[in-house]
Design an enzyme around this catalytic site. Sequence first.
Site, short mmCIF file in Angstrom:
data_model
loop_
_atom_site.label_atom_id
_atom_site.label_comp_id
_atom_site.label_asym_id
_atom_site.label_seq_id
_atom_site.Cartn_x
_atom_site.Cartn_y
_atom_site.Cartn_z
N LYS A 51 0.86 -1.19 0.00
CA LYS A 51 0.00 0.00 0.00
C LYS A 51 0.90 1.24 0.00
CE LYS A 51 -3.40 2.58 2.73
NZ LYS A 51 -4.41 2.59 3.82
N ASP A 106 -2.36 10.18 3.75
CA ASP A 106 -3.77 9.79 3.88
C ASP A 106 -4.48 10.70 4.87
OD1 ASP A 106 -6.23 8.61 4.02
OD2 ASP A 106 -5.56 6.84 5.13
N LYS A 108 -9.68 12.86 8.62
CA LYS A 108 -9.24 12.33 9.90
C LYS A 108 -9.22 13.43 10.96
CE LYS A 108 -6.22 8.70 8.08
NZ LYS A 108 -6.91 7.52 8.60
N ASP A 134 1.49 6.23 5.57
CA ASP A 134 0.54 5.26 5.00
C ASP A 134 1.10 4.57 3.76
OD1 ASP A 134 -1.84 3.94 5.29
OD2 ASP A 134 -3.03 5.40 4.17
N ASP A 146 -12.01 7.51 3.65
CA ASP A 146 -10.79 7.15 4.39
C ASP A 146 -10.46 5.66 4.25
OD1 ASP A 146 -8.61 7.55 5.98
OD2 ASP A 146 -9.71 7.68 7.88
N GLU A 153 -9.51 4.10 1.72
CA GLU A 153 -9.01 4.23 0.35
C GLU A 153 -8.04 3.11 -0.04
OE1 GLU A 153 -7.67 5.67 2.92
OE2 GLU A 153 -5.61 5.02 2.61
N ARG A 162 -7.96 -0.13 0.32
CA ARG A 162 -8.47 -1.35 -0.34
C ARG A 162 -8.83 -1.09 -1.80
NH1 ARG A 162 -12.91 -1.96 4.16
NH2 ARG A 162 -11.30 -0.73 5.19
N1 BES Z 1 -4.38 4.28 6.65
C1 BES Z 1 -5.56 4.10 7.41
C2 BES Z 1 -5.39 3.08 8.54
C3 BES Z 1 -4.46 3.50 9.63
C4 BES Z 1 -4.96 4.12 10.76
C5 BES Z 1 -3.11 3.25 9.55
C6 BES Z 1 -4.09 4.50 11.77
C7 BES Z 1 -2.25 3.63 10.56
C8 BES Z 1 -2.73 4.26 11.67
C9 BES Z 1 -6.70 3.63 6.52
O1 BES Z 1 -6.72 4.18 5.24
C10 BES Z 1 -7.98 4.00 7.19
O2 BES Z 1 -8.20 5.15 7.41
N2 BES Z 1 -8.78 3.00 7.55
C11 BES Z 1 -10.01 3.19 8.20
C12 BES Z 1 -11.02 2.28 7.58
C13 BES Z 1 -12.43 2.54 8.02
C14 BES Z 1 -12.89 3.88 7.53
C15 BES Z 1 -13.31 1.43 7.46
C16 BES Z 1 -9.84 2.87 9.69
O3 BES Z 1 -9.16 1.89 10.02
O4 BES Z 1 -10.34 3.62 10.51
ZN ZN Z 2 -4.81 4.70 4.48
ZN ZN Z 3 -7.58 6.08 5.09
#
Ligand code: BES
Ligand code: ZN
Ligand code: ZN
Length: 462
Positions: A230, A235, A242, A253, A312, A314, A316
């Site tokens: 990834k 992000d 966020k 990220d 967020d 993104e 996947r």
């Molecule tokens: N890159 C983030 C996940 C992440 C969060 C990595 C904190 C490192 C530290 C990812 O893109 C994301 O935001 N995922 C969301 C998914 C949700 C919206 C289904 C998450 O995990 O909150």
């Molecule tokens: Zn991310």
């Molecule tokens: Zn994200």
Amino acid sequence: MLVFKNEVNAELVIIGYFSDVQMDNPYINEKNDSAMVYGKNTQEIPRLYVKLGKECDATDRSVRNAYAKAFQECRKLQAYTIELNHKNFNKSKVSLLVGALEGITLAAYEFDKYKSGKKDCDLQIVMSIKDVQVQQKLVESYQLMTSINEARDLIIEPPNKLYPETFAEKINEFGKRYGYEVSVFDEKEIKELGMTAFTEVGQGTNHPPFLVVMRYTPVKGEKSIGLIGKGITCDTGGYCLKGSASLPYIKGDMAGAASVVGIMNGLARNHCQTNVIAVIATCENVVDGNSYKPGAVVETMAGKTVEVVNTDAEGRLTLADAITYIKKHEEVEQVIDLATLTGATALCFGSLYTPVFGNNEKLMNEFMNVSLEVGEDYWEMPLDRRYKQEIVSRIADLKNESKPSTITAAMFLKEFVEDIPWLHLDIAATAVQYPVIDEYSRDVPSGVGIRTIYQLIKNRRN
Ligand code: BES
Ligand code: ZN
Ligand code: ZN
């Protein structure tokens, strides 16, 4: 730099010792993990003693951590030529000595390129080893540790310096330097390939997306192992922005992609004889009028449509297209992806275990065994088909947000992987360790995955 010399002339000597092996040094206090001993006269070279516990209990990882912790003492001395003394290491346990070198090499890592007035001196580790086979083992591991340090550089690099274009350039330079082929596709080419979901995520910025393909194929006529990382260089969450508390950390990220680059650099440097092809779909997830919006329905390269419930989620979307790309356009027989995909991994395991998903028992067992061998912690997670209903959308084939998030994110990827043997490592909470698990990763990215996947790929040749 690692140097082998008989006559060592160092500013500091580091001496490890096992508590169950003859070693009667009056200076060492059992309570301390390490002790710095200065000689009576100023000419004498200081010695740092590192307590390693009982030899029978010591592992590569425990030695690595002991040396990494002790190395903090060397920082204070500002010694740049260090002798890694091996006299207390049993010849039959070379891996422990390798652990010592790894601990120092990883703990000595610093990211200081943006500091003005810094000293430009490289750490020199000197060893008086004569045995060529032992030397080779040490050099191989040193090369891999240096590759981990290069991955760390990429992760720490700030988002105004490292964005998709400069990331692709850096990978291109690595390819040239270490000997693998790099192809870079720009936005127009990505669109022509049909990677719509990927382009949609990366369209809200003046730093356009790039698809980077690395091919290290020294063995002619054989299929490759596929790697995917990834690669979101920033992000923000997009329109589903966020919180301000997490915004300073969003440059990391692309840690999955950085680990993939680390693996490729390590393999190429050590001339490993296994074919590997790696794919990184790199873009920014930021906000402008052109950004993809919550509620959008996007097409994937595989033809499946996705409702964007949360901008967020993104990763996947970009990974789905990277998976389809590698299946369609590259000759790979299995795929391993690394992704900082879901924050929920931290709620479950903290920074200790990396959740790992897979669709092939043999590959999973192989991976888990190697991870034990090299000392990384993974936990196998279920890809149970009863979770499938959580990722189905009312208006499209799939939706990109669902709960429980770590598992359903993996279920989402599985829809694109289909039958090809596959592993998915969600490194969101382990790419950087909070709190610290391994001394060698204190305050810096861990490079999780590099060690295990490197060894798994290497073992294929034995
Ligand atoms: N890159 C983030 C996940 C992440 C969060 C990595 C904190 C490192 C530290 C990812 O893109 C994301 O935001 N995922 C969301 C998914 C949700 C919206 C289904 C998450 O995990 O909150
Ligand atoms: Zn991310
Ligand atoms: Zn994200």
